[in-house]
Write an enzyme that holds these catalytic residues in place. Structure first.
Site, PDB file in Angstrom:
ATOM      1  N   ALA A  31       0.802  -1.232   0.000  1.00  0.00           N
ATOM      2  CA  ALA A  31       0.000   0.000   0.000  1.00  0.00           C
ATOM      3  C   ALA A  31       0.828   1.273   0.000  1.00  0.00           C
ATOM      4  O   ALA A  31       0.390   2.303  -0.500  1.00  0.00           O
ATOM      5  CB  ALA A  31      -0.951  -0.004   1.195  1.00  0.00           C
ATOM      6  N   GLY A  74      -0.534   4.932   0.333  1.00  0.00           N
ATOM      7  CA  GLY A  74      -1.957   4.669   0.193  1.00  0.00           C
ATOM      8  C   GLY A  74      -2.750   5.338  -0.895  1.00  0.00           C
ATOM      9  O   GLY A  74      -3.976   5.400  -0.815  1.00  0.00           O
ATOM     10  N   ASP A 124       0.412  -3.948  -5.992  1.00  0.00           N
ATOM     11  CA  ASP A 124       1.090  -2.849  -6.696  1.00  0.00           C
ATOM     12  C   ASP A 124       2.574  -3.054  -6.422  1.00  0.00           C
ATOM     13  O   ASP A 124       3.142  -2.464  -5.515  1.00  0.00           O
ATOM     14  CB  ASP A 124       0.579  -1.505  -6.164  1.00  0.00           C
ATOM     15  N   CYS A 170       4.608   0.184 -12.142  1.00  0.00           N
ATOM     16  CA  CYS A 170       4.813   1.428 -12.901  1.00  0.00           C
ATOM     17  C   CYS A 170       6.077   1.261 -13.744  1.00  0.00           C
ATOM     18  O   CYS A 170       6.936   2.131 -13.774  1.00  0.00           O
ATOM     19  CB  CYS A 170       4.864   2.649 -12.007  1.00  0.00           C
TER      20      CYS A 170
END
Length: 404
Positions: free
Chosen positions: A233, A236, A301, A354
């Site tokens: 996270a 966040g 992520d 990313c």
């Protein structure tokens, strides 16, 4: 533009910390801007943007100036003189930059701009890797796009407002924005400015979040009432978006190995009015094991090279090393295999990075699906987002579903 000595010297001091001491550009700039309370918005903008510019084009400028790292103070001024010359800024008669060979600088720039690794200011190994993974044509476009300064994008917090209302309220505070097609909650600032001092921000009406990043939470297909685990996270940004999409109903469990980032998330959640977020620091493997088979939705992520966000973190290309990439790919596979066990039967999971490299993205999903842990999952859909096609961050996301 007239150059002010104290602003230039502050910039040089910052560059010394970034280049010679390995400090992160954003942290150095943040500290530098606190040096003099008398500096106005234009002064602060000059320091931030000049620093980022020289960091972004370090290899090109160093080649033009014929200097090597570690840079002496004299050579940092030479880099600055190259920057100013190429920007068409008249150099003052200071002893640090006197006798700057402006014609030679322009000539070397023209010659070096014909060679991609200099033109795009990247290490040799990174240029070779980009070509190997994406192909000559795609890499050429992508690295060019990743050298363009990223726009400031915000996400309207649907727990408190909508994009149309936020747009009007920001306009009343003197900040003009434009809507982005295909990104319903996103607004882009027309001019870079400090929007953190607005009443809209203090009231939790928006978060700064790139347009590509805003697609991830939506891709997870969350529903109000779900139990969702955001496994990496950080501070966040995506957890807050998930809470908004879930209308504060259900539960978002935000995990991270860094407790200080989760403290920041708590502060942000309070401001945003996101009441369904619970933070848990991963201090032992028990934290993960307790959640096995418990979640309707899982977001991974994953930590990555960050190559898709070079436009906002230009110093990353100087910190990245091939050995780090080898390690991070291994970590990504370990994470996806372990955290996938949190998904309950019939649940869904998104693996996102990313990065624009297939070895961190499609290849990782393929390897996971071929593993013991991935045998009950199927790939529903994946999306590869290139900066050269959107103008926003490079991203990858894969939606996987576990059989019932």
């Amino acid at each position: 533009m007239r150059l002010h000595r104290n602003l230039v010297f502050a910039t040089i001091d910052g560059l010394k910390e970034i280049f010679n001491e390995g400090q992160y550009a954003d942290k150095v700039i943040e500290k530098t801007l606190k040096r003099d309370k008398r500096w106005g918005a234009r002064d602060r903008s000059f320091i931030a943007e000049t620093t980022y510019d020289i960091v972004r084009w370090k290899r090109l400028y160093a080649e033009i100036a014929e200097v090597k790292e570690p840079f002496s103070r004299e050579n940092l001024f030479r880099l600055f003189a190259v920057w100013a010359t190429l920007k068409g800024i008249k150099l003052p008669e200071w002893k640090q930059i006197e006798d700057t060979p402006t014609r030679r600088i322009k000539g070397r720039f023209d010659a070096l701009s014909k060679i991609r690794k200099f033109r795009e200011s990247i290490p040799d190994w990174l240029d070779e890797l980009g070509v190997a993974e994406l192909g000559e044509e795609v890499w050429e476009k992508e690295i060019g796009a990743l050298n363009i300064q990223a726009p400031v994008i915000i996400r309207a917090n649907k727990l408190k407002t909508d994009a149309a209302t936020l747009k009007n309220k920001l306009s009343e505070e003197g900040f003009e924005t434009i809507n982005l097609k295909d990104y319903p909650d996103a607004l882009q600032l027309v001019e870079r400015a400090n929007i953190f001092r607005t009443e809209c921000f203090k009231k939790g009406m928006f978060e700064v979040q790139d347009a590509s990043s805003q697609l991830v939470a939506d891709f997870l297909d969350v529903q109000p009432g779900n139990r969702v685990v955001d496994t990496c996270a950080g501070a966040g940004g995506k957890a807050l978006h998930l809470a908004a999409l879930m209308e504060n109903k259900g539960q978002v469990i935000a995990l991270d190995i860094y407790g200080n980032k989760l403290k920041e998330l708590k502060r942000r959640a309070k401001r945003a009015g996101a009441h369904n977020i619970e933070t848990r620091a991963i201090d032992t493997t028990k934290v993960i094991k307790k959640l096995y088979g418990q979640a309707d939705r899982v977001l991974i992520d994953a930590p990555c090279s960050g190559l898709g966000v070079l436009s906002r973190n230009p110093d990353a290309k100087w910190k990245l090393e091939p050995e780090f990439l080898d390690r991070i790919r291994k970590t990504q596979q370990e994470i996806i295999r372990q955290y996938s066990r949190i998904v309950k039967d019939g649940g869904k999971m998104v693996y996102a990075t990313c990065s624009v490299l297939p070895s961190e993205n499609q290849m990782q999903v393929k390897d996971f699906l071929a593993s013991e842990e991935g045998k009950d999952f199927k790939l529903v859909e994946d999306r590869k987002i290139l900066s050269s096609e959107t103008g926003f961050d490079g991203f990858y996301m894969a939606l996987l579903e576990k059989s019932e």
